[in-house]
Design an enzyme around this catalytic site. Structure first.
Site, PDB file in Angstrom:
ATOM      1  N   GLY A  89      87.932  22.796  44.676  1.00 44.77           N
ATOM      2  CA  GLY A  89      88.155  21.636  44.337  1.00 44.77           C
ATOM      3  C   GLY A  89      86.419  21.403  43.132  1.00 44.77           C
ATOM      4  N   HIS A 104      87.951  20.357  48.348  1.00 39.31           N
ATOM      5  CA  HIS A 104      87.728  19.164  48.685  1.00 39.31           C
ATOM      6  C   HIS A 104      88.697  19.018  49.918  1.00 39.31           C
ATOM      7  CE1 HIS A 104      91.167  15.956  48.776  1.00 39.31           C
ATOM      8  NE2 HIS A 104      92.078  16.309  47.414  1.00 39.31           N
ATOM      9  N   TYR A 128      97.928  22.472  41.347  1.00 41.25           N
ATOM     10  CA  TYR A 128      97.081  22.229  41.079  1.00 41.25           C
ATOM     11  C   TYR A 128      96.855  21.646  39.850  1.00 41.25           C
ATOM     12  CZ  TYR A 128      91.977  22.108  41.156  1.00 41.25           C
ATOM     13  OH  TYR A 128      90.124  21.552  40.806  1.00 41.25           O
TER      14      TYR A 128
HETATM   15  C1  LCV Z   1      87.202  20.541  55.371  1.00 45.91           C
HETATM   16  C2  LCV Z   1      86.283  21.897  55.887  1.00 45.91           C
HETATM   17  C3  LCV Z   1      86.203  22.602  54.370  1.00 45.91           C
HETATM   18  C4  LCV Z   1      87.546  22.124  53.790  1.00 45.91           C
HETATM   19  N1  LCV Z   1      87.855  21.187  54.263  1.00 45.91           N
HETATM   20  O1  LCV Z   1      81.644  27.083  58.092  1.00 45.91           O
HETATM   21  O2  LCV Z   1      91.319  23.834  45.139  1.00 45.91           O
HETATM   22  S1  LCV Z   1      92.109  23.673  46.018  1.00 45.91           S
HETATM   23  O3  LCV Z   1      93.457  23.102  45.308  1.00 45.91           O
HETATM   24  O4  LCV Z   1      92.096  24.386  46.984  1.00 45.91           O
HETATM   25  C5  LCV Z   1      91.734  21.554  46.544  1.00 45.91           C
HETATM   26  C6  LCV Z   1      92.628  20.982  47.076  1.00 45.91           C
HETATM   27  C7  LCV Z   1      89.906  22.052  47.486  1.00 45.91           C
HETATM   28  O5  LCV Z   1      89.752  22.222  47.153  1.00 45.91           O
HETATM   29  O6  LCV Z   1      91.253  22.531  48.714  1.00 45.91           O
HETATM   30  C8  LCV Z   1      90.076  23.264  49.139  1.00 45.91           C
HETATM   31  C9  LCV Z   1      89.734  24.570  49.302  1.00 45.91           C
HETATM   32  N2  LCV Z   1      88.597  25.113  50.431  1.00 45.91           N
HETATM   33  C10 LCV Z   1      88.715  26.528  50.594  1.00 45.91           C
HETATM   34  O7  LCV Z   1      89.639  26.795  50.847  1.00 45.91           O
HETATM   35  C11 LCV Z   1      87.594  26.727  51.837  1.00 45.91           C
HETATM   36  C12 LCV Z   1      87.339  26.187  53.521  1.00 45.91           C
HETATM   37  N3  LCV Z   1      86.229  26.855  54.223  1.00 45.91           N
HETATM   38  C13 LCV Z   1      85.944  27.954  54.117  1.00 45.91           C
HETATM   39  O8  LCV Z   1      86.548  29.298  54.093  1.00 45.91           O
HETATM   40  C14 LCV Z   1      84.931  27.803  55.223  1.00 45.91           C
HETATM   41  O9  LCV Z   1      84.509  27.099  55.732  1.00 45.91           O
HETATM   42  C15 LCV Z   1      83.499  28.336  54.034  1.00 45.91           C
HETATM   43  C16 LCV Z   1      83.548  30.068  54.131  1.00 45.91           C
HETATM   44  C17 LCV Z   1      83.863  27.698  53.042  1.00 45.91           C
HETATM   45  C18 LCV Z   1      82.556  28.360  54.955  1.00 45.91           C
HETATM   46  O10 LCV Z   1      82.013  29.561  56.196  1.00 45.91           O
HETATM   47  P1  LCV Z   1      81.411  28.898  57.761  1.00 45.91           P
HETATM   48  O11 LCV Z   1      82.021  30.016  58.617  1.00 45.91           O
HETATM   49  O12 LCV Z   1      80.321  29.131  56.567  1.00 45.91           O
HETATM   50  P2  LCV Z   1      83.271  27.108  58.533  1.00 45.91           P
HETATM   51  O13 LCV Z   1      84.238  27.200  58.460  1.00 45.91           O
HETATM   52  O14 LCV Z   1      82.813  27.163  60.339  1.00 45.91           O
HETATM   53  O15 LCV Z   1      83.217  25.349  58.491  1.00 45.91           O
HETATM   54  C19 LCV Z   1      81.796  24.639  59.050  1.00 45.91           C
HETATM   55  C20 LCV Z   1      83.066  23.268  58.938  1.00 45.91           C
HETATM   56  O16 LCV Z   1      82.911  23.205  57.774  1.00 45.91           O
HETATM   57  C21 LCV Z   1      84.683  22.190  58.225  1.00 45.91           C
HETATM   58  C22 LCV Z   1      85.762  23.286  58.926  1.00 45.91           C
HETATM   59  O17 LCV Z   1      86.468  23.061  59.626  1.00 45.91           O
HETATM   60  C23 LCV Z   1      84.422  23.462  59.781  1.00 45.91           C
HETATM   61  O18 LCV Z   1      84.101  21.951  60.662  1.00 45.91           O
HETATM   62  P3  LCV Z   1      84.249  22.448  62.013  1.00 45.91           P
HETATM   63  O19 LCV Z   1      83.357  22.830  63.082  1.00 45.91           O
HETATM   64  O20 LCV Z   1      85.098  20.666  62.384  1.00 45.91           O
HETATM   65  O21 LCV Z   1      85.670  22.856  62.453  1.00 45.91           O
HETATM   66  N4  LCV Z   1      84.790  22.875  56.810  1.00 45.91           N
HETATM   67  C24 LCV Z   1      84.809  24.215  56.370  1.00 45.91           C
HETATM   68  N5  LCV Z   1      85.669  23.301  55.213  1.00 45.91           N
HETATM   69  N6  LCV Z   1      87.657  22.140  52.801  1.00 45.91           N
HETATM   70  N7  LCV Z   1      86.402  21.041  56.472  1.00 45.91           N
END
Ligand code: LCV
Length: 259
Positions: free
Chosen positions: A108, A64, A138
Site C-alpha cells: 500500500g 499496510h 487489491y
Molecule cells: C507490520 C511490519 C511490516 C508490515 N506490517 O526489517 O498491498 S497489500 O495488499 O499487500 C497491503 C495489504 C499491504 O501493504 O501489505 C503490507 C505489504 N508489506 C510487505 O509485504 C513488507 C513486509 N516487510 C518486509 O518485507 C520487511 O519488514 C522489510 C523488507 C520491509 C524490512 O526488512 P527488515 O529486515 O529491515 P524486519 O522485517 O525485521 O521488520 C522490522 C519490524 O517491522 C515490522 C516487522 O514485523 C518487524 O517488527 P518486529 O521487530 O516487532 O517483529 N514490519 C515490517 N513490515 N507491513 N509490521
C-alpha cells in the site's frame, strides 16, 4: 516519540515518516497523524507538500500494517480503511504532493507514493506490490491507479510476481518522475517544490483536480461493479488470505492452496 515529523518553510510543507523501527508501516496511528498534519499544514500558507522518510532510510515504508489487516470475511481495503482514506486525501488535496523516495516501498505504500503527484527517487528506491504475497484482493481504485501510471503490462508483472521493481526500472516504467543521486535527492526535491510555489496555486489546484477526475472517468456499470466486489470477496473469504496473514505474522513462507 512522534512517528511523523512535520515542517512548514517557504510555503513548502514536509511530512517525514519517523518510525524506522517498524519500517514506517502505514498503521492507523501513522495515517491519522499524517491526516492531522496535512490539516494543520493547510491552515498555513502551504503550496506544496513533500512526503519523505528520514535521510538514509533503507525502507521508505513497509506498507499496510499487517497486524491491522482484518481476518477473513472482511474487506481488507474497504472505502473507510485508513490507508484507502489517506490515498484519497492526497489525491484530492488541492496542492501538489511530492513523494521523495529513499529506500524500498512496499504494498500500500506504493499506492501512497503513486497517489502523490510527483515521485522523485534515488538509487536505493524500489517498489514492490505485495497483495499476491499475502493473499489480499487489491481494490479497484488502486488497480486502476497502477494501470493509469505504468500501463497494464508492468502493473500485471508487479502484482503477479510481488517482486521489487528497481529504481531504474521504476523510472523507465513511469513510477518515478526523476531518478537522482541519493546525495542530490533532498536539494533536487526542494528546488522543484520551490519552483512550484512561484506559480498560481488556484490554477494548479484546478488542473490537479481536472486530471484526477479525468483519470478516474471510467464508467463501470452496476453489474460489473458487483462482479468485481464478488470476485474480491472470494479472495478475502479464502483460506489463502488467512494463510498469507498468518505466515507473515509467523515470519515464514506462506503455503497457498488456491482456495
Ligand atoms: C507490520 C511490519 C511490516 C508490515 N506490517 O526489517 O498491498 S497489500 O495488499 O499487500 C497491503 C495489504 C499491504 O501493504 O501489505 C503490507 C505489504 N508489506 C510487505 O509485504 C513488507 C513486509 N516487510 C518486509 O518485507 C520487511 O519488514 C522489510 C523488507 C520491509 C524490512 O526488512 P527488515 O529486515 O529491515 P524486519 O522485517 O525485521 O521488520 C522490522 C519490524 O517491522 C515490522 C516487522 O514485523 C518487524 O517488527 P518486529 O521487530 O516487532 O517483529 N514490519 C515490517 N513490515 N507491513 N509490521
Amino acid at each position: 516519540m512522534a512517528i511523523i515529523n512535520t515542517q512548514l518553510q517557504d510555503n513548502i510543507g514536509t511530512i517525514t515518516f519517523n518510525n524506522p523501527e517498524h519500517r514506517n508501516v502505514l498503521s492507523k496511528e501513522l495515517i491519522n497523524e499524517t491526516l492531522q498534519s496535512i490539516g494543520a499544514l493547510q491552515k498555513g500558507k502551504m503550496r506544496v507538500l513533500i512526503i519523505r522518510a528520514l535521510k538514509g532510510s533503507k525502507v521508505w515504508s513497509a506498507g499496510h500494517d499487517v497486524h491491522e489487516l482484518p481476518m477473513p470475511g472482511r474487506d481488507p481495503l474497504s472505502y473507510h480503511d485508513p490507508l484507502v482514506t489517506v490515498l484519497r486525501s492526497i489525491q484530492s488535496l488541492p496542492i501538489p504532493v511530492i513523494a521523495m523516495i529513499e529506500g524500498s516501498v512496499w504494498g500500500g505504500a506504493c499506492d501512497l507514493a503513486l497517489s502523490c503527484d510527483i515521485q522523485i527517487g534515488c538509487q536505493t528506491s524500489s517498489f514492490c506490490m505485495t497483495p499476491a504475497k499475502i493473499g489480499v484482493p487489491y481494490n479497484v481504485t488502486g488497480i486502476l491507479h497502477f494501470m493509469n501510471i505504468m500501463g497494464v503490462n508492468v502493473a500485471k508483472e508487479m502484482f503477479f510476481t510481488a517482486q521489487p521493481l528497481s529504481a531504474e526500472r521504476a523510472y523507465q516504467s513511469g513510477l518515478l518522475n526523476h531518478l537522482v543521486d541519493v546525495d542530490d535527492l533532498e536539494n533536487f526535491t526542494y528546488d522543484l517544490a520551490a519552483s512550484i510555489t512561484k506559480n498560481s496555486p488556484l490554477s494548479i489546484g484546478v488542473i490537479k483536480e481536472q486530471i484526477r477526475l479525468l483519470a478516474s472517468a471510467h464508467p463501470l456499470n452496476p453489474v460489473t461493479f458487483e462482479r468485481v466486489q464478488g470476485l474480491r470477496r472470494t479472495v478475502y473469504d479464502s483460506k489463502d488470505y488467512a494463510e498469507g496473514i498468518k505466515a507473515f505474522l509467523e515470519k515464514r513462507t506462506p503455503h497457498f492452496s488456491g482456495d
